[in-house]
Design a protein around this motif. Structure first.
Motif, PDB file in Angstrom:
ATOM      1  N   GLU A  41      59.127  48.990  32.096  1.00  0.00           N
ATOM      2  CA  GLU A  41      58.570  49.199  33.428  1.00  0.00           C
ATOM      3  C   GLU A  41      58.686  50.677  33.793  1.00  0.00           C
ATOM      4  OE1 GLU A  41      59.758  48.149  38.020  1.00  0.00           O
ATOM      5  OE2 GLU A  41      59.567  46.456  36.637  1.00  0.00           O
ATOM      6  N   TYR A  43      57.965  52.966  37.086  1.00  0.00           N
ATOM      7  CA  TYR A  43      57.790  52.771  38.523  1.00  0.00           C
ATOM      8  C   TYR A  43      57.621  54.141  39.191  1.00  0.00           C
ATOM      9  CZ  TYR A  43      59.642  51.714  43.269  1.00  0.00           C
ATOM     10  OH  TYR A  43      59.869  51.612  44.620  1.00  0.00           O
ATOM     11  N   LEU A  45      57.164  55.826  42.994  1.00  0.00           N
ATOM     12  CA  LEU A  45      57.192  55.575  44.438  1.00  0.00           C
ATOM     13  C   LEU A  45      56.291  56.569  45.164  1.00  0.00           C
ATOM     14  CD1 LEU A  45      58.452  53.974  46.808  1.00  0.00           C
ATOM     15  CD2 LEU A  45      60.219  55.752  46.914  1.00  0.00           C
ATOM     16  N   TYR A  52      67.316  51.235  44.434  1.00  0.00           N
ATOM     17  CA  TYR A  52      67.223  50.373  43.254  1.00  0.00           C
ATOM     18  C   TYR A  52      68.609  50.193  42.651  1.00  0.00           C
ATOM     19  CZ  TYR A  52      62.809  48.675  41.305  1.00  0.00           C
ATOM     20  OH  TYR A  52      61.698  47.931  41.022  1.00  0.00           O
ATOM     21  N   ARG A  88      53.762  51.868  46.084  1.00  0.00           N
ATOM     22  CA  ARG A  88      54.227  52.239  44.749  1.00  0.00           C
ATOM     23  C   ARG A  88      53.220  51.803  43.691  1.00  0.00           C
ATOM     24  NH1 ARG A  88      54.772  47.480  47.528  1.00  0.00           N
ATOM     25  NH2 ARG A  88      55.486  45.755  46.227  1.00  0.00           N
ATOM     26  N   TYR A  89      53.314  52.461  42.532  1.00  0.00           N
ATOM     27  CA  TYR A  89      52.622  52.038  41.319  1.00  0.00           C
ATOM     28  C   TYR A  89      53.693  51.472  40.387  1.00  0.00           C
ATOM     29  CZ  TYR A  89      48.503  54.859  42.592  1.00  0.00           C
ATOM     30  OH  TYR A  89      47.410  55.394  43.209  1.00  0.00           O
ATOM     31  N   VAL A  90      53.395  50.345  39.767  1.00  0.00           N
ATOM     32  CA  VAL A  90      54.313  49.752  38.798  1.00  0.00           C
ATOM     33  C   VAL A  90      53.528  49.480  37.519  1.00  0.00           C
ATOM     34  CG1 VAL A  90      55.909  47.880  38.293  1.00  0.00           C
ATOM     35  CG2 VAL A  90      55.641  48.669  40.660  1.00  0.00           C
ATOM     36  N   TRP A  92      53.660  48.119  33.749  1.00  0.00           N
ATOM     37  CA  TRP A  92      54.377  47.328  32.748  1.00  0.00           C
ATOM     38  C   TRP A  92      53.687  47.552  31.399  1.00  0.00           C
ATOM     39  CZ3 TRP A  92      54.296  42.088  35.878  1.00  0.00           C
ATOM     40  CH2 TRP A  92      55.224  42.169  36.915  1.00  0.00           C
TER      41      TRP A  92
END
Length: 295
Positions: A41, A43, A45, A52, A88-90, A92
């Protein structure tokens, strides 16, 4: 043209094979339960007041920061609800996809590798690179559903560009405040002990004795800092490791013993509660996927 943001979804599994990207903005969001993934992952922000917890280590995330989380790490996010909207962008990414994109001289997984002496979960991105990273995240998001000509190549290319940039940035001197502090010395010691001794019989009483504290103090401190009980954390860690072992080809009856479960029934209940399928069903699904790839 601005991208269309997604709504919150508690799902923590990928719906596609190689990668998945989310761009979300929420004004109110409940704390996410402690969890882990079978993939990397990344991440990023954009806005919000976020903390976190990753393997018991606390990160105060600033807009423009990047977090790296690998499949071995239990983690949880806490959002201050009266702050700016949480955007946010996440990203995977499947571990095999990263391996395929890497070369003999360029290991794209380096920034996500726990065995790397300089490994850190948090990257405080220099201001001149924040817009570049956001643009790459946005480009990946725009291309992610493109099934037309060259879509797959564009997707891989953009992800590779992002990971090259992030790896280069992690090699630079870290900037800003000290990154990541343990929730408490006691909790850090307990998590370290669990990570090493997960295959043994671990009770609250035994852990408290090892830490030279009362079980009541240990239980209260752990729940206060981690948001979950010691027993729940141990079970999460065990099924996390069990899943990796099963995916690697180990047999369920060997796995439950090596992961510290006293009997198969207890292992079955814990695994099914976490993943929605039993250990053998999980192994069967892995085999079906492998057969489909060969065909």
């Amino acid at each position: 043209m601005a991208t269309k943001l997604q709504t919150y979804n508690p799902r923590q599994v990928m719906c596609r094979k190689d990668f998945e990207i989310q761009h979300k903005r929420d004004t109110y969001l409940q704390d996410v339960e402690l969890h882990h993934h079978d993939f990397y992952e990344i991440y990023f922000l954009v806005s919000g007041d976020v903390t976190y917890s990753i393997e018991g280590r606390i990160y105060h995330v600033h807009p423009g920061d990047v977090l790296f989380i690998n499949p071995k790490e239990l983690h949880q996010v806490f959002i201050r609800k009266d702050a700016d909207p949480y955007e946010r962008y996440v990203l995977w990414v499947d571990t095999e996809m990263v391996d395929r994109m890497s070369t003999a001289t360029t290991n794209l997984a380096k920034c996500l590798d726990q065995t790397n002496p300089n490994y850190t979960n948090q990257l405080r991105v220099p201001i001149e690179y924040k817009n570049e990273i956001r643009k790459l995240m946005d480009d990946i998001y725009r291309e992610s559903d493109n099934e037309g000509y060259g879509g797959d190549i564009m997707q891989s290319s953009l992800i590779a560009q992002l990971m090259v940039m992030l790896n280069r940035l992690t090699e630079q001197e870290p900037e800003g405040e000290e990154q990541g502090t343990y929730t408490s010395t006691l909790v850090a010691r307990v998590i370290e002990y669990i990570n090493i001794h997960y295959g043994e019989q671990l009770s609250l009483e035994e852990l408290a004795e090892k830490m030279y504290v009362s079980k009541y103090h240990l239980s209260h401190e752990f729940r206060k800092k981690m948001g979950t009980g010691v027993y729940h954390y141990v079970q999460k860690k065990r099924v996390q490791i069990a899943r990796r072992m099963l995916a690697a080809g180990d047999k369920p009856h060997d796995v439950f013993k090596q992961c510290g479960f006293s009997d198969y029934a207890g292992f079955y209940r814990a695994f099914t509660a976490e993943y929605g399928v039993g250990p053998r069903e999980f192994v069967s699904s892995i085999r079906r996927e492998e057969e489909e790839e060969v065909q």
